[in-house]
Design a protein around this motif. Sequence first.
Motif, PDB file in Angstrom:
ATOM      1  N   CYS A 170     -88.946 -40.354  34.005  1.00 55.15           N
ATOM      2  CA  CYS A 170     -89.645 -39.760  34.970  1.00 55.15           C
ATOM      3  C   CYS A 170     -91.156 -40.113  35.013  1.00 55.15           C
ATOM      4  O   CYS A 170     -91.657 -40.501  35.758  1.00 55.15           O
ATOM      5  CB  CYS A 170     -89.359 -38.327  35.013  1.00 55.15           C
ATOM      6  SG  CYS A 170     -87.778 -37.666  35.424  1.00 55.15           S
ATOM      7  N   CYS A 175     -88.509 -33.822  35.763  1.00 55.12           N
ATOM      8  CA  CYS A 175     -87.503 -33.170  35.949  1.00 55.12           C
ATOM      9  C   CYS A 175     -87.055 -32.318  34.698  1.00 55.12           C
ATOM     10  O   CYS A 175     -86.407 -31.279  34.750  1.00 55.12           O
ATOM     11  CB  CYS A 175     -86.327 -34.091  36.179  1.00 55.12           C
ATOM     12  SG  CYS A 175     -85.752 -35.044  34.347  1.00 55.12           S
ATOM     13  N   CYS A 227     -87.301 -41.330  28.746  1.00 56.26           N
ATOM     14  CA  CYS A 227     -87.627 -40.333  29.812  1.00 56.26           C
ATOM     15  C   CYS A 227     -87.654 -41.293  30.898  1.00 56.26           C
ATOM     16  O   CYS A 227     -88.334 -42.199  31.055  1.00 56.26           O
ATOM     17  CB  CYS A 227     -89.170 -39.954  29.672  1.00 56.26           C
ATOM     18  SG  CYS A 227     -89.805 -38.957  30.932  1.00 56.26           S
ATOM     19  N   CYS A 265     -85.541 -34.549  29.465  1.00 55.90           N
ATOM     20  CA  CYS A 265     -85.852 -35.188  28.312  1.00 55.90           C
ATOM     21  C   CYS A 265     -86.817 -34.393  27.273  1.00 55.90           C
ATOM     22  O   CYS A 265     -86.953 -34.280  26.349  1.00 55.90           O
ATOM     23  CB  CYS A 265     -86.581 -36.782  28.464  1.00 55.90           C
ATOM     24  SG  CYS A 265     -88.279 -36.126  29.134  1.00 55.90           S
TER      25      CYS A 265
HETATM   26  S1  FES Z   1     -89.264 -35.502  32.635  1.00 57.46           S
HETATM   27 FE1  FES Z   1     -87.335 -36.215  33.477  1.00 57.46          FE
HETATM   28  S2  FES Z   1     -86.466 -37.499  32.083  1.00 57.46           S
HETATM   29 FE2  FES Z   1     -88.304 -36.905  31.234  1.00 57.46          FE
END
Ligand code: FES
Length: 160
Positions: free
Chosen positions: A139, A102, A137, A105
Motif C-alpha cells: 500500500c 490497510c 507492503c 504488513c
Molecule cells: S499498509 Fe497495506 S500492506 Fe502495508
Amino acid sequence: MTAQHTITLTVNGRRYERAVEPRLLLADFLRHTIGLTGTHVGCEHGVCGACTVLINGDSMRSCLLFAIQLDGASVETVESLGGPGNLSPLQECFREHHALQCGFCTPGMLMTATDLLRKYPLATDEQIREGLSGNLCRCTGYEHIVKAVRAAVSNREAER
Ligand code: FES
Ligand code: FES
C-alpha cells in the motif's frame, strides 16, 4: 491422531504451557492457541514478513518455525508494544507519519523496526530501507514507513 507434546513459551513476558502437535506453526500457536491475533499471516512461506516476531530478541518469521522448536524461548509480538490509547513511541511515529494504510504488513514492520532500533545506529535512510527490505507492503510505497522509522531513530537519539 498425532501425538501432542507439551511446550512452554514466554510470550510478551507471560508464560504459556500448552500441548501442541509437532506440525503446529509458531504463527498459528500465537494466533489460535493463545489468541494473540496481532501477528498477521500473509504468504505463509517466508516471503512477506507480515508474521515477523522477535524470538529471544531476534526478528524471525513465525510462519517458518514450528512452535515445538521454540520450547523454552521468549517471544515478543506486536501486542508487546502497545494498543489503542497506549501506543508505543514507535507506533506513534507510524501514526504521525502515515506509515500504514490497510495495516496488514504493519505488525511485521513494527517488530522488524523494533529489532533494528535496538541493535543498529540506522544513521541513513539506506540502512533503514535495507533493514526493512524483508518486509513487503502493498500500500504505502515504503516512503512513509522509512520516515516513521527515521523519526523513531531521532527520538531514540534524543533520549540518550
Ligand atoms: S499498509 Fe497495506 S500492506 Fe502495508
Ligand atoms: S506470512 Fe510469514 S513471511 Fe509471509
